[in-house]
Design a protein around this motif. Structure first.
Motif, PDB file in Angstrom:
ATOM      1  N   UNK A  19       0.827  -1.216   0.000  1.00  0.00           N
ATOM      2  CA  UNK A  19       0.000   0.000   0.000  1.00  0.00           C
ATOM      3  C   UNK A  19       0.856   1.260   0.000  1.00  0.00           C
ATOM      4  N   UNK A  20       2.115   1.129   0.395  1.00  0.00           N
ATOM      5  CA  UNK A  20       2.990   2.289   0.463  1.00  0.00           C
ATOM      6  C   UNK A  20       2.800   3.136   1.713  1.00  0.00           C
ATOM      7  N   UNK A  21       1.871   2.749   2.594  1.00  0.00           N
ATOM      8  CA  UNK A  21       1.641   3.499   3.834  1.00  0.00           C
ATOM      9  C   UNK A  21       2.553   2.967   4.935  1.00  0.00           C
ATOM     10  N   UNK A  22       2.794   3.798   5.933  1.00  0.00           N
ATOM     11  CA  UNK A  22       3.599   3.397   7.080  1.00  0.00           C
ATOM     12  C   UNK A  22       2.934   2.217   7.791  1.00  0.00           C
ATOM     13  N   UNK A  23       3.738   1.280   8.238  1.00  0.00           N
ATOM     14  CA  UNK A  23       3.204   0.095   8.916  1.00  0.00           C
ATOM     15  C   UNK A  23       4.351  -0.646   9.590  1.00  0.00           C
ATOM     16  N   UNK A  24       4.010  -1.662  10.347  1.00  0.00           N
ATOM     17  CA  UNK A  24       5.012  -2.501  10.987  1.00  0.00           C
ATOM     18  C   UNK A  24       4.400  -3.825  11.389  1.00  0.00           C
ATOM     19  N   UNK A  25       5.242  -4.717  11.822  1.00  0.00           N
ATOM     20  CA  UNK A  25       4.811  -6.010  12.332  1.00  0.00           C
ATOM     21  C   UNK A  25       4.539  -5.843  13.819  1.00  0.00           C
ATOM     22  N   UNK A  26       3.443  -6.381  14.305  1.00  0.00           N
ATOM     23  CA  UNK A  26       3.106  -6.262  15.724  1.00  0.00           C
ATOM     24  C   UNK A  26       4.251  -6.820  16.577  1.00  0.00           C
ATOM     25  N   UNK A  27       4.524  -6.162  17.689  1.00  0.00           N
ATOM     26  CA  UNK A  27       5.630  -6.549  18.554  1.00  0.00           C
ATOM     27  C   UNK A  27       5.568  -7.984  19.029  1.00  0.00           C
ATOM     28  N   UNK A  28       4.382  -8.436  19.460  1.00  0.00           N
ATOM     29  CA  UNK A  28       4.305  -9.813  19.962  1.00  0.00           C
ATOM     30  C   UNK A  28       4.483 -10.830  18.833  1.00  0.00           C
ATOM     31  N   UNK A  29       4.013 -10.518  17.635  1.00  0.00           N
ATOM     32  CA  UNK A  29       4.237 -11.418  16.491  1.00  0.00           C
ATOM     33  C   UNK A  29       5.725 -11.486  16.172  1.00  0.00           C
ATOM     34  N   UNK A  30       6.380 -10.343  16.145  1.00  0.00           N
ATOM     35  CA  UNK A  30       7.818 -10.311  15.871  1.00  0.00           C
ATOM     36  C   UNK A  30       8.587 -11.073  16.947  1.00  0.00           C
ATOM     37  N   UNK A  31       8.238 -10.863  18.220  1.00  0.00           N
ATOM     38  CA  UNK A  31       8.922 -11.559  19.318  1.00  0.00           C
ATOM     39  C   UNK A  31       8.806 -13.072  19.178  1.00  0.00           C
ATOM     40  N   UNK A  32       7.622 -13.543  18.824  1.00  0.00           N
ATOM     41  CA  UNK A  32       7.414 -14.990  18.691  1.00  0.00           C
ATOM     42  C   UNK A  32       8.143 -15.564  17.477  1.00  0.00           C
ATOM     43  N   UNK A  33       8.382 -14.757  16.469  1.00  0.00           N
ATOM     44  CA  UNK A  33       9.049 -15.236  15.255  1.00  0.00           C
ATOM     45  C   UNK A  33      10.573 -15.229  15.337  1.00  0.00           C
ATOM     46  N   UNK A  34      11.142 -14.462  16.251  1.00  0.00           N
ATOM     47  CA  UNK A  34      12.601 -14.323  16.323  1.00  0.00           C
ATOM     48  C   UNK A  34      13.330 -15.664  16.360  1.00  0.00           C
ATOM     49  N   UNK A  35      12.966 -16.607  17.221  1.00  0.00           N
ATOM     50  CA  UNK A  35      13.732 -17.867  17.256  1.00  0.00           C
ATOM     51  C   UNK A  35      13.693 -18.622  15.908  1.00  0.00           C
ATOM     52  N   UNK A  36      12.609 -18.503  15.203  1.00  0.00           N
ATOM     53  CA  UNK A  36      12.491 -19.214  13.936  1.00  0.00           C
ATOM     54  C   UNK A  36      13.281 -18.524  12.824  1.00  0.00           C
ATOM     55  N   UNK A  37      13.448 -17.233  12.940  1.00  0.00           N
ATOM     56  CA  UNK A  37      14.226 -16.503  11.945  1.00  0.00           C
ATOM     57  C   UNK A  37      15.694 -16.923  11.994  1.00  0.00           C
ATOM     58  N   UNK A  38      16.189 -17.233  13.179  1.00  0.00           N
ATOM     59  CA  UNK A  38      17.567 -17.690  13.306  1.00  0.00           C
ATOM     60  C   UNK A  38      17.756 -19.054  12.658  1.00  0.00           C
ATOM     61  N   UNK A  39      16.751 -19.901  12.735  1.00  0.00           N
ATOM     62  CA  UNK A  39      16.817 -21.234  12.155  1.00  0.00           C
ATOM     63  C   UNK A  39      16.716 -21.150  10.634  1.00  0.00           C
ATOM     64  N   UNK A  40      15.802 -20.310  10.144  1.00  0.00           N
ATOM     65  CA  UNK A  40      15.576 -20.220   8.710  1.00  0.00           C
ATOM     66  C   UNK A  40      16.617 -19.358   8.040  1.00  0.00           C
TER      67      UNK A  40
END
Length: 168
Positions: A147-168
């Protein structure tokens, strides 16, 4: 699972919005409809995997990660002609079924029940809710990015994904 549910609802709202279907996303050459097609294909492959694991059926060797992007693209684009209302409803139904399967997992099954992922092979069941969080959280971000508008990933979603990002 609470975060997965919240992220999915945001995804469904964006994907089902009038005029959204053919909008661009952060995924090169994918429109919103292609992201929805990808999630339908992915989720429905999980049903096959869980059914095979529950019945102790033999499964083919994992496809592997090197060809994943090309195959995911092909599978998503194969659903491009399905109308918006129909494909979003199919995904909602698939999501509800998948969440019911997660809710039914017993304490030992989260880490002790092995389900063969199409691309990665045998994984503990707890990976699948994490993949759903990636699918709904990250692909919601992809839609917002388009959309080109300002946005971000919700903090709790990002926190839960961090361990998997290291694996992937």
């Amino acid at each position: 699972l609470r975060v997965v549910r919240r992220e999915s609802e945001q995804f469904f709202d964006m994907a089902g919005a009038p005029g959204a279907w053919e909008r661009p996303t952060a995924c090169p050459e994918w429109q919103v409809r292609d992201v929805v097609g990808h999630l339908v294909d992915t989720t429905e492959s999980y049903f096959v995997a869980f059914d095979a694991a529950r019945s102790h059926a033999e499964v083919p060797a994992a496809y592997g990660l090197p060809g994943m992007a090309e195959r995911v693209d092909k599978q998503a684009l194969a659903l491009r002609s399905v109308p918006q209302d129909e494909l979003v409803e199919r995904l909602r139904t698939d999501f509800d079924k998948m969440m019911g399967m997660f809710d039914a997992l017993g304490p030992e099954e989260w880490g002790g029940f092995t389900v063969s992922h199409f691309y990665m092979g045998p994984l503990p069941a707890f990976f699948y809710p994490a993949f759903q969080l990636m699918d709904y959280g990250v692909h919601s971000w992809d839609i917002r990015q388009g959309t080109g508008r300002a946005h971000g990933l919700a903090g709790d979603a990002a926190d839960l994904l961090v361990p998997f990002m290291f694996v992937l």
